[in-house]
Enzyme design. Structure first.
Site, PDB file in Angstrom:
ATOM      1  N   ALA A 276     -46.321 -31.107  14.995  1.00  0.00           N
ATOM      2  CA  ALA A 276     -47.127 -32.154  15.619  1.00  0.00           C
ATOM      3  C   ALA A 276     -48.281 -32.593  14.720  1.00  0.00           C
ATOM      4  O   ALA A 276     -48.537 -33.795  14.558  1.00  0.00           O
ATOM      5  CB  ALA A 276     -47.664 -31.649  16.948  1.00  0.00           C
TER       6      ALA A 276
ATOM      7  N   HIS B  34     -69.855 -10.653  11.950  1.00  0.00           N
ATOM      8  CA  HIS B  34     -69.369  -9.318  12.320  1.00  0.00           C
ATOM      9  C   HIS B  34     -69.700  -9.032  13.781  1.00  0.00           C
ATOM     10  O   HIS B  34     -70.805  -9.320  14.203  1.00  0.00           O
ATOM     11  CB  HIS B  34     -70.019  -8.252  11.443  1.00  0.00           C
ATOM     12  CG  HIS B  34     -69.638  -6.867  11.874  1.00  0.00           C
ATOM     13  ND1 HIS B  34     -68.404  -6.338  11.573  1.00  0.00           N
ATOM     14  CD2 HIS B  34     -70.303  -5.938  12.613  1.00  0.00           C
ATOM     15  CE1 HIS B  34     -68.338  -5.119  12.091  1.00  0.00           C
ATOM     16  NE2 HIS B  34     -69.476  -4.850  12.734  1.00  0.00           N
TER      17      HIS B  34
ATOM     18  N   VAL C  64     -38.246 -20.721  15.276  1.00  0.00           N
ATOM     19  CA  VAL C  64     -39.533 -20.804  15.968  1.00  0.00           C
ATOM     20  C   VAL C  64     -39.353 -20.914  17.490  1.00  0.00           C
ATOM     21  O   VAL C  64     -40.010 -20.212  18.259  1.00  0.00           O
ATOM     22  CB  VAL C  64     -40.333 -22.018  15.450  1.00  0.00           C
ATOM     23  CG1 VAL C  64     -41.773 -21.889  15.844  1.00  0.00           C
ATOM     24  CG2 VAL C  64     -40.224 -22.127  13.956  1.00  0.00           C
ATOM     25  N   ILE C  65     -38.429 -21.781  17.913  1.00  0.00           N
ATOM     26  CA  ILE C  65     -38.241 -21.967  19.360  1.00  0.00           C
ATOM     27  C   ILE C  65     -37.626 -20.713  19.979  1.00  0.00           C
ATOM     28  O   ILE C  65     -38.083 -20.231  21.028  1.00  0.00           O
ATOM     29  CB  ILE C  65     -37.354 -23.203  19.645  1.00  0.00           C
ATOM     30  CG1 ILE C  65     -38.107 -24.473  19.226  1.00  0.00           C
ATOM     31  CG2 ILE C  65     -36.949 -23.267  21.123  1.00  0.00           C
ATOM     32  CD1 ILE C  65     -37.395 -25.774  19.508  1.00  0.00           C
TER      33      ILE C  65
HETATM   34  P1  FAD Z   1     -41.869 -36.944  19.161  1.00  0.00           P
HETATM   35  O1  FAD Z   1     -42.951 -36.102  19.694  1.00  0.00           O
HETATM   36  O2  FAD Z   1     -40.484 -36.453  19.301  1.00  0.00           O
HETATM   37  O3  FAD Z   1     -42.023 -38.358  19.866  1.00  0.00           O
HETATM   38  C1  FAD Z   1     -41.113 -39.398  19.670  1.00  0.00           C
HETATM   39  C2  FAD Z   1     -41.109 -40.288  20.890  1.00  0.00           C
HETATM   40  O4  FAD Z   1     -40.392 -41.476  20.585  1.00  0.00           O
HETATM   41  C3  FAD Z   1     -40.407 -39.679  22.098  1.00  0.00           C
HETATM   42  O5  FAD Z   1     -41.193 -39.833  23.257  1.00  0.00           O
HETATM   43  C4  FAD Z   1     -39.109 -40.460  22.210  1.00  0.00           C
HETATM   44  O6  FAD Z   1     -38.615 -40.515  23.530  1.00  0.00           O
HETATM   45  C5  FAD Z   1     -39.569 -41.814  21.690  1.00  0.00           C
HETATM   46  N1  FAD Z   1     -38.494 -42.674  21.187  1.00  0.00           N
HETATM   47  C6  FAD Z   1     -37.441 -42.340  20.401  1.00  0.00           C
HETATM   48  N2  FAD Z   1     -36.708 -43.430  20.097  1.00  0.00           N
HETATM   49  C7  FAD Z   1     -37.305 -44.478  20.710  1.00  0.00           C
HETATM   50  C8  FAD Z   1     -37.036 -45.881  20.767  1.00  0.00           C
HETATM   51  N3  FAD Z   1     -36.008 -46.426  20.115  1.00  0.00           N
HETATM   52  N4  FAD Z   1     -37.860 -46.668  21.504  1.00  0.00           N
HETATM   53  C9  FAD Z   1     -38.917 -46.154  22.168  1.00  0.00           C
HETATM   54  N5  FAD Z   1     -39.229 -44.831  22.125  1.00  0.00           N
HETATM   55  C10 FAD Z   1     -38.442 -44.011  21.403  1.00  0.00           C
HETATM   56  N6  FAD Z   1     -45.142 -28.459  16.831  1.00  0.00           N
HETATM   57  C11 FAD Z   1     -46.340 -27.929  16.543  1.00  0.00           C
HETATM   58  O7  FAD Z   1     -47.009 -28.404  15.617  1.00  0.00           O
HETATM   59  N7  FAD Z   1     -46.858 -26.881  17.265  1.00  0.00           N
HETATM   60  C12 FAD Z   1     -46.169 -26.324  18.297  1.00  0.00           C
HETATM   61  O8  FAD Z   1     -46.658 -25.392  18.926  1.00  0.00           O
HETATM   62  C13 FAD Z   1     -44.895 -26.855  18.625  1.00  0.00           C
HETATM   63  N8  FAD Z   1     -44.187 -26.352  19.647  1.00  0.00           N
HETATM   64  C14 FAD Z   1     -42.962 -26.910  19.964  1.00  0.00           C
HETATM   65  C15 FAD Z   1     -42.241 -26.345  21.009  1.00  0.00           C
HETATM   66  C16 FAD Z   1     -41.009 -26.877  21.356  1.00  0.00           C
HETATM   67  C17 FAD Z   1     -40.228 -26.267  22.493  1.00  0.00           C
HETATM   68  C18 FAD Z   1     -40.500 -28.000  20.641  1.00  0.00           C
HETATM   69  C19 FAD Z   1     -39.176 -28.606  21.019  1.00  0.00           C
HETATM   70  C20 FAD Z   1     -41.211 -28.554  19.591  1.00  0.00           C
HETATM   71  C21 FAD Z   1     -42.450 -28.007  19.239  1.00  0.00           C
HETATM   72  N9  FAD Z   1     -43.194 -28.514  18.174  1.00  0.00           N
HETATM   73  C22 FAD Z   1     -44.409 -27.945  17.852  1.00  0.00           C
HETATM   74  C23 FAD Z   1     -42.719 -29.646  17.362  1.00  0.00           C
HETATM   75  C24 FAD Z   1     -43.408 -30.936  17.803  1.00  0.00           C
HETATM   76  O9  FAD Z   1     -43.158 -31.141  19.174  1.00  0.00           O
HETATM   77  C25 FAD Z   1     -42.889 -32.107  16.992  1.00  0.00           C
HETATM   78  O10 FAD Z   1     -43.045 -31.840  15.616  1.00  0.00           O
HETATM   79  C26 FAD Z   1     -43.658 -33.374  17.329  1.00  0.00           C
HETATM   80  O11 FAD Z   1     -43.544 -33.700  18.683  1.00  0.00           O
HETATM   81  C27 FAD Z   1     -43.146 -34.553  16.482  1.00  0.00           C
HETATM   82  O12 FAD Z   1     -43.880 -35.687  16.797  1.00  0.00           O
HETATM   83  P2  FAD Z   1     -43.292 -37.163  16.613  1.00  0.00           P
HETATM   84  O13 FAD Z   1     -44.383 -38.066  17.033  1.00  0.00           O
HETATM   85  O14 FAD Z   1     -42.722 -37.280  15.261  1.00  0.00           O
HETATM   86  O15 FAD Z   1     -42.068 -37.257  17.620  1.00  0.00           O
HETATM   87  P1  NAI Z   2     -35.607 -23.492  13.415  1.00  0.00           P
HETATM   88  O1  NAI Z   2     -35.095 -24.212  12.243  1.00  0.00           O
HETATM   89  O2  NAI Z   2     -36.971 -22.906  13.368  1.00  0.00           O
HETATM   90  O3  NAI Z   2     -34.616 -22.308  13.775  1.00  0.00           O
HETATM   91  C1  NAI Z   2     -33.263 -22.514  14.059  1.00  0.00           C
HETATM   92  C2  NAI Z   2     -32.542 -21.224  13.778  1.00  0.00           C
HETATM   93  O4  NAI Z   2     -31.220 -21.338  14.289  1.00  0.00           O
HETATM   94  C3  NAI Z   2     -32.413 -20.942  12.282  1.00  0.00           C
HETATM   95  O5  NAI Z   2     -32.923 -19.648  12.019  1.00  0.00           O
HETATM   96  C4  NAI Z   2     -30.932 -21.074  12.006  1.00  0.00           C
HETATM   97  O6  NAI Z   2     -30.483 -20.180  11.008  1.00  0.00           O
HETATM   98  C5  NAI Z   2     -30.339 -20.725  13.371  1.00  0.00           C
HETATM   99  N1  NAI Z   2     -29.009 -21.278  13.590  1.00  0.00           N
HETATM  100  C6  NAI Z   2     -28.561 -22.531  13.332  1.00  0.00           C
HETATM  101  N2  NAI Z   2     -27.270 -22.654  13.699  1.00  0.00           N
HETATM  102  C7  NAI Z   2     -26.883 -21.464  14.216  1.00  0.00           C
HETATM  103  C8  NAI Z   2     -25.674 -20.964  14.766  1.00  0.00           C
HETATM  104  N3  NAI Z   2     -24.590 -21.727  14.862  1.00  0.00           N
HETATM  105  N4  NAI Z   2     -25.637 -19.693  15.187  1.00  0.00           N
HETATM  106  C9  NAI Z   2     -26.740 -18.912  15.102  1.00  0.00           C
HETATM  107  N5  NAI Z   2     -27.913 -19.314  14.572  1.00  0.00           N
HETATM  108  C10 NAI Z   2     -27.986 -20.582  14.154  1.00  0.00           C
HETATM  109  O7  NAI Z   2     -35.429 -24.502  14.629  1.00  0.00           O
HETATM  110  P2  NAI Z   2     -35.877 -24.393  16.159  1.00  0.00           P
HETATM  111  O8  NAI Z   2     -36.284 -23.011  16.494  1.00  0.00           O
HETATM  112  O9  NAI Z   2     -34.804 -25.044  16.931  1.00  0.00           O
HETATM  113  O10 NAI Z   2     -37.162 -25.311  16.185  1.00  0.00           O
HETATM  114  C11 NAI Z   2     -37.091 -26.650  15.697  1.00  0.00           C
HETATM  115  C12 NAI Z   2     -38.391 -27.051  15.089  1.00  0.00           C
HETATM  116  O11 NAI Z   2     -39.356 -27.305  16.105  1.00  0.00           O
HETATM  117  C13 NAI Z   2     -39.045 -25.997  14.217  1.00  0.00           C
HETATM  118  O12 NAI Z   2     -38.492 -25.977  12.921  1.00  0.00           O
HETATM  119  C14 NAI Z   2     -40.455 -26.451  14.200  1.00  0.00           C
HETATM  120  O13 NAI Z   2     -40.588 -27.458  13.229  1.00  0.00           O
HETATM  121  C15 NAI Z   2     -40.648 -27.036  15.585  1.00  0.00           C
HETATM  122  N6  NAI Z   2     -41.343 -26.061  16.435  1.00  0.00           N
HETATM  123  C16 NAI Z   2     -42.586 -25.647  16.049  1.00  0.00           C
HETATM  124  C17 NAI Z   2     -43.267 -24.723  16.795  1.00  0.00           C
HETATM  125  C18 NAI Z   2     -44.598 -24.267  16.319  1.00  0.00           C
HETATM  126  O14 NAI Z   2     -45.176 -24.926  15.463  1.00  0.00           O
HETATM  127  N7  NAI Z   2     -45.153 -23.183  16.847  1.00  0.00           N
HETATM  128  C19 NAI Z   2     -42.713 -24.154  18.023  1.00  0.00           C
HETATM  129  C20 NAI Z   2     -41.384 -24.633  18.321  1.00  0.00           C
HETATM  130  C21 NAI Z   2     -40.753 -25.570  17.550  1.00  0.00           C
END
Ligand code: FAD
Ligand code: NAI
Length: 472
Positions: free
Chosen positions: A327, A451, A190-191
């Site tokens: 999220a 529509h 996804v990323i």
């Molecule tokens: P987090 O959001 O990771 O929050 C955890 C928090 O806890 C952090 O601020 C961390 O610093 C803090 N923390 C950790 N340990 C401690 C501690 N001991 N004491 C105090 N604080 C602490 N999901 C979607 O649904 N839609 C998307 O479009 C999407 N896009 C993404 C794009 C990217 C580039 C990435 C990386 C992720 C994306 N995700 C997306 C995934 C989404 O961000 C996560 O699933 C979500 O943030 C998880 O929420 P959480 O509350 O479990 O944890």
């Molecule tokens: P991902 O699990 O979606 O993809 C990771 C990919 O890396 C897999 O296809 C895997 O086969 C590949 N991979 C792993 N090791 C490798 C290696 N050594 N060499 C080559 N390929 C390798 O994880 P990603 O993209 O890092 O995202 C993490 C999570 O963040 C997602 O699973 C999703 O839950 C969340 N996310 C959600 C978004 C959304 O909802 N739109 C956007 C971005 C992140």
């Protein structure tokens, strides 16, 4: 020592939502998070700071640029000169992030949630849980009747690959100050696809290196095939599947990647390399070892379906527990736990968590894929409708993709909906609501859809389950 009803560790979409809901239910609540910007709490976790929100801001900006460059002329809109001001684009992204993080601080104040900037560790559990919070060189102790661990996840590191200036994780990839000419991405998940889209649209030549021989294996097979076909048509992408990474090395101003694929060993140089190979739960170091918190072999905190851990009065939600790392899944679990603590009986249905990938075309689904239904030997009927036969999609100038509805062969209950096409991210909600109310495909088929609208494609796909689509 200050005492609370609930202490939430982590202010991501899991933790901050749980904290707000607890406070709404009259529980004295504190939320502790260690993320800061300029010495102030940067609430919102990964999602708001370095995940969902900044990535969607850059996806929107880069898509507008690509549309202006490639599509506006077909509308009769001629732009003579166009350029990308990346600093401005990044500043727009940051201001959206800042508005959201300060919005959470506002919501905490409004609901009476106490916010602490610091790193929390659970020292003892039982009727009164004890937490230690480290911040600004000192530590403080607090007491809570219930603890919710919502510490999220962090990017997976690959052995032998060190992050630095040119080799970055997703946070680094959201902050590039110049557009890489040649961008390598490890992982076509996804990323990789979303951030690859951003930089490809802005002019990078993007090479995705994916270990799995299959593209997007968790999506429905027809959707993955269509997505790969569409992405491979776009200039600027190369998607290499089934590779084995041999070495990664930063040499001067470039990154040398050596990998193996069906053609043998290949060596490629990139200006930048993004490692997007999955995320790992942040479960370590949040609880003292002697307490014996159950953590599985992948690092996820073990919970039951009410998000209860094996420790009394300790819950865990979001990315740090099994299930989709999304999220909205984290938030829903947060609400559920808050309501359970307050004595209510809420339920989260893990089968109704929608997935969206914000590429172009967008990809979204909920429920089971055809492959899952076959492996579970569930008899089903499928109805599919292409956006090429949808008037609104044609008017938008984006008629790629389709909607597919899978329904139980006997009961007609909707078991899965899979969409690739314009605004799939918005369209999927109708399918989630339908499934949450145990709708049949006939229920959707008999519902009037406006529509011209993209939602008519879902209507037609539902009609197609009974072989009575009207426009194909
Ligand atoms: P987090 O959001 O990771 O929050 C955890 C928090 O806890 C952090 O601020 C961390 O610093 C803090 N923390 C950790 N340990 C401690 C501690 N001991 N004491 C105090 N604080 C602490 N999901 C979607 O649904 N839609 C998307 O479009 C999407 N896009 C993404 C794009 C990217 C580039 C990435 C990386 C992720 C994306 N995700 C997306 C995934 C989404 O961000 C996560 O699933 C979500 O943030 C998880 O929420 P959480 O509350 O479990 O944890
Ligand atoms: P991902 O699990 O979606 O993809 C990771 C990919 O890396 C897999 O296809 C895997 O086969 C590949 N991979 C792993 N090791 C490798 C290696 N050594 N060499 C080559 N390929 C390798 O994880 P990603 O993209 O890092 O995202 C993490 C999570 O963040 C997602 O699973 C999703 O839950 C969340 N996310 C959600 C978004 C959304 O909802 N739109 C956007 C971005 C992140």
């Amino acid at each position: 020592m200050k005492a609370y009803d609930v202490a939430v560790i982590g202010a991501g979409p899991g933790g901050y939502v749980a904290a707000i809901r607890c406070a709404q239910l009259g529980l004295r609540t504190v939320c502790i998070d260690d993320r800061e910007k300029d010495g102030k709490p940067a609430l919102g976790g990964t999602c708001l700071n370095v995940g969902c929100i900044p990535s969607k801001a850059l996806l929107e900006s880069s898509e507008n640029y690509e549309k202006a460059r490639m599509e506006y002329a077909s509308h009769g809109i001629l732009i003579k000169e166009m350029a990308v001001d990346l600093a401005k684009m990044q500043a727009r992204k940051s201001s959206i992030v800042d508005a959201h993080t300060s919005g959470i601080a506002f919501l905490f104040r409004k609901n009476g949630v106490e916010s602490i900037l610091g790193r929390a560790r659970l020292k003892n559990t039982g009727e009164h849980c004890i937490l230690e919070v480290a911040s600004g060189g000192g530590t403080a102790r607090l007491e809570a009747k219930h603890v919710i661990i919502a510490t999220g996840s962090s990017p997976r590191k690959l052995e032998g690959v060190t992050f630095g200036n040119r080799i970055v994780d997703s946070s680094g990839a959201l902050a590039f100050e110049e557009i890489p000419k040649k961008l390598g991405i490890i992982g076509a998940g996804v990323i990789g696809l979303e951030l690859g889209s951003v930089w490809r649209r802005l002019g990078s030549e993007v090479v995705l290196l994916e270990a799995s021989p299959e593209f997007l294996p968790s999506a429905d097979e027809k959707v993955s095939k269509e997505a790969l076909r569409q992405f491979r048509k776009e200039a600027g992408w190369t998607i290499n599947l089934g590779i084995k990474l041999l070495s990664v090395e930063e040499i001067g101003s470039s990154v040398k990647v050596i990998y193996e694929n069906y053609d043998g060993v290949i060596e490629q140089d990139f200006d930048r390399l993004i490692v997007a190979a999955g995320r790992i739960p942040s479960s370590k170091a949040v609880v003292d070892d002697h307490l014996g918190l159950a953590i599985d072999d992948k690092g996820f905190i073990e919970v039951d379906r009410h998000c209860r851990t094996n420790l009394p009065n300790v819950y865990a939600i979001g990315d740090v527990v099994q299930g989709a790392m999304l999220a909205h899944k984290a938030s829903e679990e947060g609400v559920t736990v808050a309501e359970s603590i307050a004595g209510q009986k809420p339920e989260v249905d893990p089968h109704l968590v929608p997935w969206v990938i914000y590429t172009s075309p967008e990809i979204a689904w909920v429920g089971k894929t055809e492959r899952q239904l076959k492996s579970e030997e569930i008899e089903y009927r499928a109805g599919q409708f292409p956006f090429s036969a949808n008037g609104r999609a044609q008017a938008l100038g984006d008629a790629r993709g389709f909607v597919k509805v899978l329904a139980d062969a006997k009961t007609d209950s909707v078991l899965g909906v899979h969409i690739i096409g314009p605004f799939a991210s918005e369209l999927i909600s109708e399918a989630v609501v339908a499934m949450a109310f145990s709708a049949s495909s006939e229920d959707i088929a008999r519902t009037i859809h406006a529509h011209p609208s993209l939602s008519e494609a879902l209507h037609e796909a539902s009609l197609a389950v009974e072989g009575r689509a009207l426009h194909i």
